[in-house]
Design a protein around this motif. Sequence first.
Motif, PDB file in Angstrom:
ATOM      1  N   ALA A   1       0.855  -1.195   0.000  1.00 23.07           N
ATOM      2  CA  ALA A   1       0.000   0.000   0.000  1.00 23.07           C
ATOM      3  C   ALA A   1       0.881   1.233   0.000  1.00 23.07           C
ATOM      4  O   ALA A   1       2.115   1.154   0.059  1.00 23.07           O
ATOM      5  N   ASP A   2       0.238   2.395  -0.057  1.00 23.57           N
ATOM      6  CA  ASP A   2       0.915   3.681   0.088  1.00 23.57           C
ATOM      7  C   ASP A   2       0.792   4.135   1.538  1.00 23.57           C
ATOM      8  O   ASP A   2      -0.296   4.057   2.126  1.00 23.57           O
ATOM      9  N   TYR A   3       1.883   4.633   2.102  1.00 24.49           N
ATOM     10  CA  TYR A   3       1.916   5.051   3.501  1.00 24.49           C
ATOM     11  C   TYR A   3       2.448   6.478   3.598  1.00 24.49           C
ATOM     12  O   TYR A   3       3.278   6.897   2.783  1.00 24.49           O
ATOM     13  N   SER A   4       1.957   7.200   4.614  1.00 24.69           N
ATOM     14  CA  SER A   4       2.458   8.530   4.938  1.00 24.69           C
ATOM     15  C   SER A   4       2.944   8.473   6.385  1.00 24.69           C
ATOM     16  O   SER A   4       2.143   8.483   7.328  1.00 24.69           O
ATOM     17  N   LEU A   5       4.255   8.370   6.574  1.00 23.36           N
ATOM     18  CA  LEU A   5       4.833   8.091   7.880  1.00 23.36           C
ATOM     19  C   LEU A   5       5.356   9.363   8.542  1.00 23.36           C
ATOM     20  O   LEU A   5       5.999  10.193   7.892  1.00 23.36           O
ATOM     21  N   THR A   6       5.094   9.481   9.831  1.00 20.35           N
ATOM     22  CA  THR A   6       5.627  10.589  10.641  1.00 20.35           C
ATOM     23  C   THR A   6       6.132  10.024  11.961  1.00 20.35           C
ATOM     24  O   THR A   6       5.803   8.887  12.336  1.00 20.35           O
ATOM     25  N   VAL A   7       6.926  10.821  12.666  1.00 18.76           N
ATOM     26  CA  VAL A   7       7.368  10.436  14.007  1.00 18.76           C
ATOM     27  C   VAL A   7       7.173  11.628  14.948  1.00 18.76           C
ATOM     28  O   VAL A   7       7.203  12.790  14.536  1.00 18.76           O
ATOM     29  N   THR A   8       6.976  11.290  16.209  1.00 20.55           N
ATOM     30  CA  THR A   8       6.989  12.299  17.277  1.00 20.55           C
ATOM     31  C   THR A   8       8.026  11.878  18.303  1.00 20.55           C
ATOM     32  O   THR A   8       8.363  10.680  18.409  1.00 20.55           O
ATOM     33  N   ALA A   9       8.525  12.833  19.045  1.00 22.68           N
ATOM     34  CA  ALA A   9       9.498  12.557  20.111  1.00 22.68           C
ATOM     35  C   ALA A   9       8.912  13.002  21.448  1.00 22.68           C
ATOM     36  O   ALA A   9       8.356  14.109  21.558  1.00 22.68           O
ATOM     37  N   THR A  10       9.027  12.136  22.466  1.00 18.92           N
ATOM     38  CA  THR A  10       8.560  12.459  23.818  1.00 18.92           C
ATOM     39  C   THR A  10       9.759  12.411  24.758  1.00 18.92           C
ATOM     40  O   THR A  10      10.452  11.381  24.838  1.00 18.92           O
ATOM     41  N   ASP A  11      10.012  13.531  25.449  1.00 15.34           N
ATOM     42  CA  ASP A  11      11.181  13.568  26.337  1.00 15.34           C
ATOM     43  C   ASP A  11      10.873  12.890  27.665  1.00 15.34           C
ATOM     44  O   ASP A  11       9.749  12.422  27.910  1.00 15.34           O
TER      45      ASP A  11
ATOM     46  N   SER B   1       5.704  18.082  18.114  1.00 14.59           N
ATOM     47  CA  SER B   1       4.811  17.982  16.958  1.00 14.59           C
ATOM     48  C   SER B   1       5.352  16.904  16.013  1.00 14.59           C
ATOM     49  O   SER B   1       6.487  16.446  16.155  1.00 14.59           O
ATOM     50  N   ALA B   2       4.526  16.508  15.073  1.00 11.83           N
ATOM     51  CA  ALA B   2       4.927  15.439  14.147  1.00 11.83           C
ATOM     52  C   ALA B   2       5.986  15.936  13.162  1.00 11.83           C
ATOM     53  O   ALA B   2       6.019  17.117  12.804  1.00 11.83           O
ATOM     54  N   SER B   3       6.824  15.029  12.747  1.00 10.19           N
ATOM     55  CA  SER B   3       7.858  15.330  11.754  1.00 10.19           C
ATOM     56  C   SER B   3       7.227  15.552  10.379  1.00 10.19           C
ATOM     57  O   SER B   3       6.026  15.333  10.178  1.00 10.19           O
ATOM     58  N   THR B   4       8.056  15.956   9.464  1.00  6.03           N
ATOM     59  CA  THR B   4       7.639  15.969   8.061  1.00  6.03           C
ATOM     60  C   THR B   4       7.320  14.537   7.632  1.00  6.03           C
ATOM     61  O   THR B   4       8.002  13.590   8.038  1.00  6.03           O
ATOM     62  N   ALA B   5       6.276  14.378   6.819  1.00  4.06           N
ATOM     63  CA  ALA B   5       5.843  13.030   6.420  1.00  4.06           C
ATOM     64  C   ALA B   5       6.810  12.411   5.411  1.00  4.06           C
ATOM     65  O   ALA B   5       7.358  13.099   4.542  1.00  4.06           O
ATOM     66  N   LEU B   6       7.027  11.124   5.562  1.00  4.11           N
ATOM     67  CA  LEU B   6       7.753  10.331   4.574  1.00  4.11           C
ATOM     68  C   LEU B   6       6.722   9.528   3.793  1.00  4.11           C
ATOM     69  O   LEU B   6       6.016   8.687   4.360  1.00  4.11           O
ATOM     70  N   GLU B   7       6.620   9.812   2.483  1.00  4.32           N
ATOM     71  CA  GLU B   7       5.681   9.066   1.644  1.00  4.32           C
ATOM     72  C   GLU B   7       6.373   7.781   1.194  1.00  4.32           C
ATOM     73  O   GLU B   7       7.430   7.824   0.554  1.00  4.32           O
ATOM     74  N   LEU B   8       5.781   6.655   1.542  1.00  2.00           N
ATOM     75  CA  LEU B   8       6.406   5.346   1.290  1.00  2.00           C
ATOM     76  C   LEU B   8       5.417   4.428   0.599  1.00  2.00           C
ATOM     77  O   LEU B   8       4.250   4.341   1.003  1.00  2.00           O
ATOM     78  N   LYS B   9       5.877   3.759  -0.436  1.00  2.00           N
ATOM     79  CA  LYS B   9       5.058   2.774  -1.136  1.00  2.00           C
ATOM     80  C   LYS B   9       5.676   1.396  -0.935  1.00  2.00           C
ATOM     81  O   LYS B   9       6.878   1.219  -1.163  1.00  2.00           O
ATOM     82  N   ILE B  10       4.883   0.438  -0.497  1.00  2.00           N
ATOM     83  CA  ILE B  10       5.338  -0.955  -0.375  1.00  2.00           C
ATOM     84  C   ILE B  10       4.670  -1.760  -1.490  1.00  2.00           C
ATOM     85  O   ILE B  10       3.450  -1.744  -1.637  1.00  2.00           O
ATOM     86  N   ASP B  11       5.484  -2.443  -2.264  1.00  2.00           N
ATOM     87  CA  ASP B  11       4.990  -3.233  -3.396  1.00  2.00           C
ATOM     88  C   ASP B  11       5.820  -4.500  -3.485  1.00  2.00           C
ATOM     89  O   ASP B  11       6.969  -4.466  -3.919  1.00  2.00           O
ATOM     90  N   THR B  12       5.243  -5.608  -3.060  1.00  2.00           N
ATOM     91  CA  THR B  12       5.940  -6.894  -3.148  1.00  2.00           C
ATOM     92  C   THR B  12       5.330  -7.789  -4.224  1.00  2.00           C
ATOM     93  O   THR B  12       5.743  -8.932  -4.386  1.00  2.00           O
TER      94      THR B  12
END
Length: 205
Positions: free
Chosen positions: A45-55, A62-73
Amino acid sequence: TTPTIEGTAEAGSTVELFNGDTSLGTATTGSDGTFSITTGELDDADYSLTVTATDTAGNTSSASTALELKIDTAAPEAPVITTDTELTNINTPTIVGTAEAGSTVELFNGAISLGTETAGSDGSFSITSSQLPDNDYTLTVKATDALGNESTASNELAITIDATAPSTPTITTTTALTNNNTPVIEGTAEAGSTVNLYNDTQSAT
């Protein structure tokens, strides 16, 4: 299907990876602030990935910039050879057909690669083979998409290459004088070949 996502955040913070609102995993950053999170099993599928950091005090960024990722097997569908030539006098035959658009199509005789070409936006391909000696061949093609997924082999094309001229034919008729305006000329030539009769350079048949 279990991609590893890397990045940087505040040293010692807990980084959480999300696809939308869905958590895909957490990791603690090192002293240099780097993190690495390997997801669980994900579907194609197509994914829009972000990360947050908790101290350590519980403050979440706040969330990071999104990484657009496609998985195709998924492997491409088997390509199709549409060339229907079974006999040719060309030692570098051109094979045409259809495959997944943008895929790399490779031509084979058995396990021997004879050339590659990229399928067009309409899926069509045309591959001119490397030099082949006169012989019988069974040709197939495979398609590999941009992520390295390889299809099964196409339909087979049985083709014979014969670029060698026949031996000189022989006239066996010995009549030198005739009262027949349509004389029959007999002789021998390569079996199955088409024999043309000439008067000097002018074809008589």
